[in-house]
Design a protein around this motif. Structure first.
Motif, short mmCIF file in Angstrom:
data_model
loop_
_atom_site.label_atom_id
_atom_site.label_comp_id
_atom_site.label_asym_id
_atom_site.label_seq_id
_atom_site.Cartn_x
_atom_site.Cartn_y
_atom_site.Cartn_z
N MET A 1 0.86 -1.17 0.00
CA MET A 1 0.00 0.00 0.00
C MET A 1 0.90 1.23 0.00
O MET A 1 1.90 1.28 0.72
CB MET A 1 -0.89 -0.02 1.24
CG MET A 1 -1.93 1.07 1.26
SD MET A 1 -3.20 0.87 2.53
CE MET A 1 -2.30 1.21 4.01
N ARG A 2 0.54 2.24 -0.80
CA ARG A 2 1.30 3.48 -0.91
C ARG A 2 0.41 4.63 -0.48
O ARG A 2 -0.76 4.69 -0.83
CB ARG A 2 1.76 3.70 -2.35
CG ARG A 2 2.42 2.50 -2.99
CD ARG A 2 3.88 2.39 -2.94
NE ARG A 2 4.62 3.53 -3.37
CZ ARG A 2 5.90 3.70 -3.03
NH1 ARG A 2 6.50 2.82 -2.28
NH2 ARG A 2 6.56 4.74 -3.44
N ILE A 3 0.97 5.52 0.32
CA ILE A 3 0.25 6.71 0.79
C ILE A 3 0.98 7.93 0.24
O ILE A 3 2.21 8.03 0.34
CB ILE A 3 0.21 6.77 2.33
CG1 ILE A 3 -0.55 5.57 2.88
CG2 ILE A 3 -0.41 8.08 2.80
CD1 ILE A 3 -0.52 5.45 4.39
N THR A 4 0.24 8.85 -0.37
CA THR A 4 0.83 10.07 -0.90
C THR A 4 0.80 11.15 0.17
O THR A 4 -0.24 11.74 0.45
CB THR A 4 0.09 10.54 -2.17
OG1 THR A 4 0.14 9.49 -3.14
CG2 THR A 4 0.74 11.78 -2.74
N CYS A 5 1.95 11.39 0.78
CA CYS A 5 2.08 12.46 1.78
C CYS A 5 1.98 13.79 1.05
O CYS A 5 2.65 13.98 0.02
CB CYS A 5 3.42 12.34 2.49
SG CYS A 5 3.79 13.70 3.61
N ARG B 1 4.87 1.64 5.17
CA ARG B 1 5.75 1.31 6.29
C ARG B 1 6.46 2.54 6.85
O ARG B 1 7.02 2.49 7.93
CB ARG B 1 6.76 0.24 5.89
CG ARG B 1 6.07 -1.12 5.68
CD ARG B 1 7.02 -2.14 5.17
NE ARG B 1 7.37 -1.79 3.79
CZ ARG B 1 8.03 -2.58 2.96
NH1 ARG B 1 8.46 -3.74 3.37
NH2 ARG B 1 8.27 -2.20 1.73
N GLU B 2 6.43 3.67 6.11
CA GLU B 2 6.97 4.92 6.64
C GLU B 2 6.01 5.58 7.62
O GLU B 2 6.37 6.51 8.31
CB GLU B 2 7.26 5.91 5.51
CG GLU B 2 8.46 5.55 4.66
CD GLU B 2 8.83 6.67 3.72
OE1 GLU B 2 8.39 7.83 3.90
OE2 GLU B 2 9.60 6.40 2.77
N PHE B 3 4.77 5.09 7.66
CA PHE B 3 3.71 5.72 8.45
C PHE B 3 3.34 4.87 9.66
O PHE B 3 3.44 3.65 9.63
CB PHE B 3 2.46 5.92 7.59
CG PHE B 3 2.65 6.91 6.46
CD1 PHE B 3 2.23 8.22 6.60
CD2 PHE B 3 3.23 6.51 5.27
CE1 PHE B 3 2.39 9.12 5.56
CE2 PHE B 3 3.40 7.40 4.22
CZ PHE B 3 2.98 8.71 4.38
N GLN C 1 5.96 8.90 10.27
CA GLN C 1 7.01 8.69 11.26
C GLN C 1 8.41 8.70 10.64
O GLN C 1 9.33 9.29 11.19
CB GLN C 1 6.76 7.36 11.95
CG GLN C 1 7.73 7.03 13.05
CD GLN C 1 7.34 5.75 13.78
OE1 GLN C 1 6.54 4.96 13.27
NE2 GLN C 1 7.87 5.56 14.95
N HIS C 2 8.60 8.04 9.53
CA HIS C 2 9.92 7.95 8.89
C HIS C 2 9.99 8.88 7.70
O HIS C 2 10.59 8.55 6.67
CB HIS C 2 10.22 6.50 8.48
CG HIS C 2 10.23 5.57 9.64
ND1 HIS C 2 11.19 5.60 10.62
CD2 HIS C 2 9.38 4.58 10.00
CE1 HIS C 2 10.94 4.68 11.53
NE2 HIS C 2 9.84 4.04 11.16
#
Length: 86
Positions: free
Chosen positions: A1-5, A14-16, A56-57
């Motif tokens: 899954m990809r989230i567009t910050c 996984r960065e979130f 978070q990352h």
């Protein structure tokens, strides 16, 4: 899954850090029943939901994500600051 910050662009989920459903807390002075419902009686819908995620990352921003729970498709992302915070 990809989230567009909204600040950093598209990133792996996984960065979130997932905080949970984006629901409003009961008003100040609300009774025990209101708090019980808020804390313990959550819906678990199949389909679009709004959730809080923390980058978070990445940039350290809180974002409100609208996600379809059946397909994990990200439908919309907004900074928490534009939503009145957490």
């Amino acid at each position: 899954m990809r989230i567009t910050c909204p600040i950093c662009g598209e990133r792996d989920r996984r960065e979130f850090y997932y905080r949970g459903a984006a629901v409003s807390a009961p008003a100040e002075g609300a009774g025990d029943e209101a708090w019980h419902g808020y804390l313990h009686l959550r819906d678990n819908p199949a389909g679009p939901v709004e959730e809080w995620w923390y980058h978070q990352h990445g940039c350290g921003s809180w974002v409100k994500v609208r996600r379809d729970t059946t397909s994990h498709e990200i439908l919309a992302v907004q900074l928490a600051a534009t939503q009145g915070g957490l």
